[in-house]
Design a protein around this motif. Structure first.
Motif, short mmCIF file in Angstrom:
data_model
loop_
_atom_site.label_atom_id
_atom_site.label_comp_id
_atom_site.label_asym_id
_atom_site.label_seq_id
_atom_site.Cartn_x
_atom_site.Cartn_y
_atom_site.Cartn_z
N THR A 1 0.87 -1.18 0.00
CA THR A 1 0.00 0.00 0.00
C THR A 1 0.90 1.22 0.00
O THR A 1 1.60 1.50 0.98
CB THR A 1 -0.92 0.01 1.23
N CYS A 2 0.92 1.92 -1.11
CA CYS A 2 1.90 3.00 -1.32
C CYS A 2 1.40 4.33 -0.74
O CYS A 2 0.20 4.63 -0.78
CB CYS A 2 2.18 3.17 -2.80
N PRO A 3 2.30 5.15 -0.22
CA PRO A 3 1.93 6.49 0.22
C PRO A 3 1.64 7.38 -0.99
O PRO A 3 1.94 7.01 -2.13
CB PRO A 3 3.17 6.97 0.97
N GLN A 4 1.07 8.50 -0.73
CA GLN A 4 0.72 9.41 -1.81
C GLN A 4 1.96 9.78 -2.63
O GLN A 4 3.01 10.10 -2.08
CB GLN A 4 0.07 10.68 -1.24
N GLY A 5 1.83 9.69 -3.95
CA GLY A 5 2.92 10.06 -4.84
C GLY A 5 3.79 8.90 -5.28
O GLY A 5 4.74 9.12 -6.03
N PHE A 6 3.49 7.68 -4.84
CA PHE A 6 4.27 6.52 -5.25
C PHE A 6 3.34 5.43 -5.76
O PHE A 6 2.19 5.31 -5.31
CB PHE A 6 5.12 5.98 -4.08
N TYR A 7 3.86 4.62 -6.66
CA TYR A 7 3.06 3.52 -7.19
C TYR A 7 3.98 2.41 -7.67
O TYR A 7 5.19 2.49 -7.51
CB TYR A 7 2.15 4.03 -8.32
N SER A 8 3.41 1.39 -8.28
CA SER A 8 4.02 0.14 -8.74
C SER A 8 4.00 -0.89 -7.60
O SER A 8 3.59 -0.58 -6.48
CB SER A 8 5.45 0.32 -9.28
#
Length: 223
Positions: free
Chosen positions: A161-168
């Motif tokens: 579960t990524c913080p805001q501003g990160f993905y993949s």
């Protein structure tokens, strides 16, 4: 005139056979089912097997000693049945199908001579993929992402579960820039030449976005 007396003596004796031509006793009649080529008898109704043959009618060949999953057409053979190999036909060539050794949805591959390998799905290891591992133990989620193990079609894979501003998958890709103000608690944002940003955190804070406060008490106790 004188009389003549004639005496005749007859001696009767049984007929004799020439030497070496004595009559032989009649042959014994063997069991009706007894194989004429592989069996014999010494008394009526009997069936004795010659070497290499067995069974009530002496029509079954004796396999090679130690032959496990094999047959014979002639004595001392060991012709392996389908799926078996080796001198004694004791090597399972199709171990995967016959024994199903791989667990937890792993893929089994026969490697010959009674051996196999298991290709384990994510989250499992061991010879038979019998050991479950927690992929979150290796901290795969970056940039402050939180890790959890989810059972997706039996794979036991992890998710972040990524913080805001990160993905993949592991939160390793940033979609934010310093213009988005990603650094918390007074952190200083610096743009990266390769893209994305990094936060220079003030005293008492750490983390990708300076979102974590340093516990001085626990830090001092570890010194």
């Amino acid at each position: 005139m004188p009389t003549l007396s004639v005496s005749v003596s007859l001696s009767l004796s049984p007929p004799t056979c020439p030497a070496g031509l004595l009559p032989s006793p009649p042959a014994a009649v063997c069991l009706a089912e007894c194989s004429r080529s592989h069996g014999y008898c010494e008394k009526p109704g009997e069936c004795k097997c010659r070497i290499g043959w067995q069974g009530p009618s002496c029509d079954s060949c004796v396999r090679y000693p130690g032959c496990l999953h094999g047959t014979c057409l002639q004595p001392w053979q060991c012709n392996c049945q389908e799926g078996w190999g080796g001198l004694f036909c004791n090597q399972d060539l199709n171990y995967c199908t016959n024994h199903h050794p791989c667990q937890n949805g792993a893929t089994c591959t026969n490697t010959g001579q009674g051996s196999y390998t298991c290709t384990c799905p994510a989250g499992f290891l061991g010879t038979n993929c019998e050991v479950e591992v927690n992929e979150c133990d290796s901290s795969p989620c970056r940039n402050g992402g939180s890790c959890s193990v989810s059972i997706n079609e039996g794979t036991g894979d992890h998710s972040c579960t990524c913080p805001q501003g990160f993905y993949s998958k592991n939160c390793e890709i940033s979609a934010m820039t310093c213009a988005d103000g990603p650094c918390f608690n007074g952190g200083t944002c610096m743009e990266k030449h390769s893209g994305g940003y990094t936060c220079r955190c003030p005293l008492n804070y750490h983390g990708s976005n300076c979102e974590k406060k340093i516990d001085r008490l626990s830090t001092s106790s570890n010194l």
